[in-house]
Design a protein around this motif. Sequence first.
Motif, mmCIF file in Angstrom:
data_model
loop_
_atom_site.group_PDB
_atom_site.id
_atom_site.type_symbol
_atom_site.label_atom_id
_atom_site.label_comp_id
_atom_site.label_asym_id
_atom_site.label_seq_id
_atom_site.Cartn_x
_atom_site.Cartn_y
_atom_site.Cartn_z
ATOM 1 N N UNK B 31 -7.817 -8.967 -75.778
ATOM 2 C CA UNK B 31 -9.481 -7.889 -75.526
ATOM 3 C C UNK B 31 -9.370 -7.870 -74.221
ATOM 4 N N UNK B 32 -9.667 -6.806 -73.788
ATOM 5 C CA UNK B 32 -10.116 -6.428 -72.512
ATOM 6 C C UNK B 32 -11.275 -6.586 -71.989
ATOM 7 N N UNK B 33 -11.162 -7.988 -71.113
ATOM 8 C CA UNK B 33 -12.986 -8.142 -70.866
ATOM 9 C C UNK B 33 -12.993 -7.588 -69.231
ATOM 10 N N UNK B 34 -13.956 -7.082 -68.913
ATOM 11 C CA UNK B 34 -14.587 -5.761 -68.116
ATOM 12 C C UNK B 34 -16.316 -5.880 -67.643
ATOM 13 N N UNK B 35 -16.802 -7.207 -67.885
ATOM 14 C CA UNK B 35 -17.896 -7.493 -67.233
ATOM 15 C C UNK B 35 -18.415 -9.266 -67.836
ATOM 16 N N UNK B 36 -19.017 -10.199 -66.589
ATOM 17 C CA UNK B 36 -19.121 -11.198 -67.103
ATOM 18 C C UNK B 36 -20.463 -11.503 -66.543
ATOM 19 N N UNK B 37 -21.399 -12.653 -66.789
ATOM 20 C CA UNK B 37 -22.682 -13.068 -66.085
ATOM 21 C C UNK B 37 -22.311 -14.403 -66.246
ATOM 22 N N UNK B 38 -22.890 -15.159 -65.124
ATOM 23 C CA UNK B 38 -23.265 -16.519 -65.530
ATOM 24 C C UNK B 38 -24.452 -16.632 -65.583
ATOM 25 N N UNK B 39 -24.403 -17.216 -66.421
ATOM 26 C CA UNK B 39 -26.670 -17.982 -67.207
ATOM 27 C C UNK B 39 -26.187 -19.641 -66.511
ATOM 28 N N UNK B 40 -27.295 -19.661 -66.542
ATOM 29 C CA UNK B 40 -28.026 -21.277 -65.274
ATOM 30 C C UNK B 40 -28.822 -22.066 -66.869
ATOM 31 N N UNK B 41 -28.400 -22.922 -66.792
ATOM 32 C CA UNK B 41 -29.325 -24.120 -68.484
ATOM 33 C C UNK B 41 -29.194 -25.040 -67.998
ATOM 34 N N UNK B 42 -30.599 -25.597 -67.624
ATOM 35 C CA UNK B 42 -31.268 -26.953 -66.967
ATOM 36 C C UNK B 42 -31.559 -27.767 -68.843
ATOM 37 N N UNK B 43 -30.764 -29.235 -69.105
ATOM 38 C CA UNK B 43 -31.607 -29.396 -70.212
ATOM 39 C C UNK B 43 -32.615 -31.143 -69.245
ATOM 40 N N UNK B 44 -33.116 -31.321 -69.331
ATOM 41 C CA UNK B 44 -34.249 -32.313 -69.118
ATOM 42 C C UNK B 44 -34.645 -33.962 -70.398
ATOM 43 N N UNK B 45 -34.569 -34.719 -70.164
ATOM 44 C CA UNK B 45 -34.413 -36.034 -70.745
ATOM 45 C C UNK B 45 -35.129 -37.379 -69.819
ATOM 46 N N UNK B 46 -36.255 -37.171 -70.455
ATOM 47 C CA UNK B 46 -37.328 -38.484 -70.086
ATOM 48 C C UNK B 46 -37.792 -39.092 -71.411
ATOM 49 N N UNK B 141 -32.161 -22.245 -77.370
ATOM 50 C CA UNK B 141 -32.861 -20.892 -76.677
ATOM 51 C C UNK B 141 -31.767 -19.800 -75.593
ATOM 52 N N UNK B 142 -31.003 -19.140 -75.788
ATOM 53 C CA UNK B 142 -30.366 -19.351 -75.305
ATOM 54 C C UNK B 142 -29.932 -17.647 -75.476
ATOM 55 N N UNK B 143 -31.106 -16.805 -74.525
ATOM 56 C CA UNK B 143 -31.479 -15.805 -74.761
ATOM 57 C C UNK B 143 -31.830 -15.244 -73.758
ATOM 58 N N UNK B 144 -31.476 -13.690 -73.557
ATOM 59 C CA UNK B 144 -32.208 -12.694 -72.107
ATOM 60 C C UNK B 144 -32.533 -11.204 -73.011
ATOM 61 N N UNK B 145 -33.182 -10.663 -71.915
ATOM 62 C CA UNK B 145 -33.670 -9.306 -72.815
ATOM 63 C C UNK B 145 -33.450 -8.303 -72.827
ATOM 64 N N UNK B 146 -33.559 -7.633 -73.885
ATOM 65 C CA UNK B 146 -33.202 -6.037 -74.293
ATOM 66 C C UNK B 146 -32.160 -5.680 -72.674
ATOM 67 N N UNK B 147 -33.073 -5.483 -71.279
ATOM 68 C CA UNK B 147 -32.620 -5.082 -70.240
ATOM 69 C C UNK B 147 -31.281 -5.802 -69.408
ATOM 70 N N UNK B 148 -31.259 -7.012 -69.471
ATOM 71 C CA UNK B 148 -30.043 -8.015 -68.865
ATOM 72 C C UNK B 148 -29.481 -7.751 -70.320
ATOM 73 N N UNK B 149 -28.960 -7.569 -71.696
ATOM 74 C CA UNK B 149 -28.434 -6.916 -72.378
ATOM 75 C C UNK B 149 -27.423 -5.253 -72.148
ATOM 76 N N UNK B 150 -28.305 -5.044 -71.613
ATOM 77 C CA UNK B 150 -28.561 -3.256 -71.360
ATOM 78 C C UNK B 150 -27.195 -3.454 -70.121
#
Lengths: 205, 189
Positions: B31-46, B141-150
């Motif tokens: 596998x030739x990895x050529x790009x990476x994104x770091x996604x930040x996600x928070x889970x809150x519980x009360x 709900x880990x998803x991003x817009x078409x623009x971000x995927x693009x």
Amino acid sequence: MENSEQQNTVPAPQFRPPGCGVLLLLIVVVLLTISYFKCEAPVKIENQEIVDVSPTVIKQLQIRKEWCFREIAMEETSEIKGITGSLLKRYYGVMRLGVKLDSINENYVQFYKNEQVLTIQLPKIEVLDDNFIDETKTETLVENAWTKFNNEELKRCFNQAKRKMIENNFTTKNIELAEDQGKTEIKRLVKSSGYSGKIEVEFIK
Amino acid sequence: MILLVTTRCQNPNKQSVQYSDIIAVTQRVSKLYTAEVIVSKEVFMSSELVAKIIGNQYNIGEKSILLPYKIKVKAYIDFNKVGKDNFQVYTNQIEVNLPSPEIEITSIELDFDNIKRNVSWYRKDFSSKEIDSLSKYALKGLQWSDNETFSLMQEAEINAKRTITKILTDKGWNEDNIEIIFDKNYILN
């Protein structure tokens, strides 16, 4: 004779206000009566939980130049001790071994050609990324009910598992296996691009 | 009482369970990895403990936790799908047909330094097991817009092109004579 004298000395009964016990009993009776007519438990304790997940936020987009030749799916247990007990957790992750193509300036792949052989030199095999654990699969195997572990201790348990994973899997044998795969792949790429001579691939140690 | 509890918990005769430490499955990949994104996600519980006394509600204790996660998503070209057929070699020109980049999640890690807890003194603190079960929500709900995927796919293609071109030019090809095309071209689309 004495007994009859004692009986005569017993004071007459007096009115005493009801004690706390009696008051409590009265309250309970009143609550039970009301609940009987309302057809529900007098005191009900409920745990109201809410779980909320934030929207996806992309922090940064980075360029990568990593060629992965070997993936190692691992699981590892890690134990830390607390005051009254210990915590044992199991972590899962996939370690990727390969070469970082931008690691040696821009000349990451070196070609040397003599009369007979084309020698290709590649950077050394590395763990491509230190972040490889999947926390959604983590399991707690043993946890003492009396001991709670703070964020620092949980981090220590996590880092211990990660260190063990690297120690156990970034081994000479796995490095050799990754090198073999790397040699096959680079030869395949160069041959596909039209070269038909002998190729030797070596890794910088 | 405390002494009783601690002595009960520290049973010297109790044997610790031994788990196998080395369980690993290795796999050959290319596998030739050529790009990476770091996604930040928070889970809150009360969690609020509520006492209902004859129709009236009384809050008798609450606890809450915020768990921040760092998710790495990488785009790569799968070279196992690349064979001789993907290379067209002419006298002075080479044409490389590469498969479209693919995306995978390579890690989901908790940022322990930024966990926030708020626990009433008469409530039990969050256990490790509770935190594990909340971690399962990190991917919800880990998803991003078409623009971000693009953007990610575009970056992956540009870098794959650069990397392959670099190897081929080092090998002796002239850069002007190298053409690299993708199955589904995100740059042109």
